[in-house]
Design a protein around this motif. Structure first.
Motif, PDB file in Angstrom:
ATOM      1  N   ARG A 160      44.235  86.783  55.496  1.00 50.90           N
ATOM      2  CA  ARG A 160      43.156  87.764  55.416  1.00 50.90           C
ATOM      3  C   ARG A 160      42.667  88.051  56.832  1.00 50.90           C
ATOM      4  O   ARG A 160      42.533  87.137  57.637  1.00 50.90           O
ATOM      5  CB  ARG A 160      42.010  87.218  54.566  1.00 50.90           C
ATOM      6  CG  ARG A 160      40.860  88.186  54.389  1.00 50.90           C
ATOM      7  CD  ARG A 160      39.758  87.569  53.523  1.00 50.90           C
ATOM      8  NE  ARG A 160      38.704  88.527  53.284  1.00 50.90           N
ATOM      9  CZ  ARG A 160      38.663  89.354  52.247  1.00 50.90           C
ATOM     10  NH1 ARG A 160      39.606  89.300  51.337  1.00 50.90           N
ATOM     11  NH2 ARG A 160      37.668  90.199  52.098  1.00 50.90           N
ATOM     12  N   GLU A 192      42.923  82.351  48.330  1.00 50.51           N
ATOM     13  CA  GLU A 192      42.356  83.699  48.471  1.00 50.51           C
ATOM     14  C   GLU A 192      40.841  83.634  48.379  1.00 50.51           C
ATOM     15  O   GLU A 192      40.134  84.287  49.155  1.00 50.51           O
ATOM     16  CB  GLU A 192      42.926  84.630  47.401  1.00 50.51           C
ATOM     17  CG  GLU A 192      44.350  85.050  47.679  1.00 50.51           C
ATOM     18  CD  GLU A 192      44.922  85.964  46.613  1.00 50.51           C
ATOM     19  OE1 GLU A 192      44.154  86.517  45.799  1.00 50.51           O
ATOM     20  OE2 GLU A 192      46.157  86.121  46.605  1.00 50.51           O
ATOM     21  N   ALA A 193      40.329  82.846  47.446  1.00 50.11           N
ATOM     22  CA  ALA A 193      38.882  82.682  47.308  1.00 50.11           C
ATOM     23  C   ALA A 193      38.291  82.013  48.544  1.00 50.11           C
ATOM     24  O   ALA A 193      37.193  82.370  49.003  1.00 50.11           O
ATOM     25  CB  ALA A 193      38.554  81.874  46.048  1.00 50.11           C
ATOM     26  N   LEU A 237      38.097  84.588  51.312  1.00 48.51           N
ATOM     27  CA  LEU A 237      37.021  85.526  50.988  1.00 48.51           C
ATOM     28  C   LEU A 237      35.661  84.909  51.332  1.00 48.51           C
ATOM     29  O   LEU A 237      34.797  85.561  51.927  1.00 48.51           O
ATOM     30  CB  LEU A 237      37.077  85.910  49.503  1.00 48.51           C
ATOM     31  CG  LEU A 237      36.060  86.927  49.031  1.00 48.51           C
ATOM     32  CD1 LEU A 237      36.258  88.261  49.723  1.00 48.51           C
ATOM     33  CD2 LEU A 237      36.179  87.105  47.510  1.00 48.51           C
ATOM     34  N   ARG A 238      35.475  83.633  50.991  1.00 52.38           N
ATOM     35  CA  ARG A 238      34.208  82.955  51.315  1.00 52.38           C
ATOM     36  C   ARG A 238      34.057  82.766  52.826  1.00 52.38           C
ATOM     37  O   ARG A 238      32.957  82.900  53.358  1.00 52.38           O
ATOM     38  CB  ARG A 238      34.147  81.600  50.604  1.00 52.38           C
ATOM     39  CG  ARG A 238      33.927  81.733  49.106  1.00 52.38           C
ATOM     40  CD  ARG A 238      33.879  80.376  48.465  1.00 52.38           C
ATOM     41  NE  ARG A 238      32.768  79.620  49.014  1.00 52.38           N
ATOM     42  CZ  ARG A 238      31.929  78.883  48.320  1.00 52.38           C
ATOM     43  NH1 ARG A 238      32.065  78.823  47.022  1.00 52.38           N
ATOM     44  NH2 ARG A 238      30.971  78.208  48.900  1.00 52.38           N
ATOM     45  N   ASP A 261      35.296  84.745  55.090  1.00 49.73           N
ATOM     46  CA  ASP A 261      34.965  86.090  55.559  1.00 49.73           C
ATOM     47  C   ASP A 261      33.473  86.372  55.353  1.00 49.73           C
ATOM     48  O   ASP A 261      32.791  86.903  56.245  1.00 49.73           O
ATOM     49  CB  ASP A 261      35.812  87.104  54.800  1.00 49.73           C
ATOM     50  CG  ASP A 261      35.738  88.520  55.337  1.00 49.73           C
ATOM     51  OD1 ASP A 261      35.067  88.769  56.369  1.00 49.73           O
ATOM     52  OD2 ASP A 261      36.368  89.405  54.741  1.00 49.73           O
TER      53      ASP A 261
END
Length: 148
Positions: A10, A136-137, A140-141, A143
Motif C-alpha cells: 500500500r 491489508e487491514a 490500512l490502519r 495509513d
C-alpha cells in the motif's frame, strides 16, 4: 519449490522515516495491527534494532497469550522483520515515492514462512490464505495513523 511468502502493499502518504519510526516502536504495534491479535507490548518498549527482543500480549478469540519475538532483519527506514519461536517472519519493506508531489512510501508487508521450523504446519493451519486480508487491514490502519 512453492513460494512460502505472501505479501500485500500500500502507498502511504508519509515518509519512510515516519513510518519506520512507528514500525520500530513495539508500543505502537497494537495501533496498526489489522488481525486484532496484538494487544500491547510487555515490559520495556525501547526502539527496535537488529537482534532486539520484545514481547507482546496477544489475544486470539478467548485465548490470551504472550509472544516473544526478535528482530532478524533491519535496515533503518527501509526494512524490518521479526520472528518468534516458530521462526516464520513478519517483514515490512519501505520504498520512498511521491503522491501528487508529496512524500509517500510504498509499504510492503510480508508473511514469510520459508524460515519456519515446520512450514507444512503453517500451511495446514491455513495461515497463508488468511493472512493477506489481515495484512491489508494492517496497512490500512497504518495509513490511517498518518492521515491529516
Amino acid at each position: 519449490m512453492v513460494e512460502q511468502r505472501v505479501s500485500v502493499s500500500r502507498v502511504i502518504k508519509a515518509s519512510p522515516e515516519a513510518i519506520f519510526d512507528v514500525l520500530a516502536d513495539p508500543a505502537r504495534h497494537a495501533d496498526f495491527d489489522g488481525s486484532g491479535t496484538v494487544q500491547k507490548v510487555r515490559g520495556d518498549a525501547t526502539r527496535l534494532s537488529l537482534g532486539a527482543k520484545f514481547a507482546m500480549d496477544m489475544k486470539l478469540g478467548p485465548l490470551r497469550y504472550k509472544i516473544s519475538s526478535m528482530v532478524v532483519e533491519f535496515q533503518e527506514n527501509e526494512q524490518i522483520a521479526w520472528a518468534h519461536f516458530g521462526k516464520h517472519r513478519w517483514r515490512y519493506e519501505l520504498e520512498a515515492t511521491e503522491v501528487d508531489g508529496a512524500p509517500a512510501t510504498n509499504v510492503t508487508e510480508t508473511f514469510d514462512w520459508s524460515t519456519a521450523r515446520i512450514p507444512k504446519a503453517i500451511e495446514l493451519a491455513g495461515h497463508p490464505k488468511r493472512h493477506p486480508a489481515n495484512m491489508e487491514a494492517t496497512l490500512l490502519r497504518l495509513d490511517a495513523l498518518f492521515e491529516a
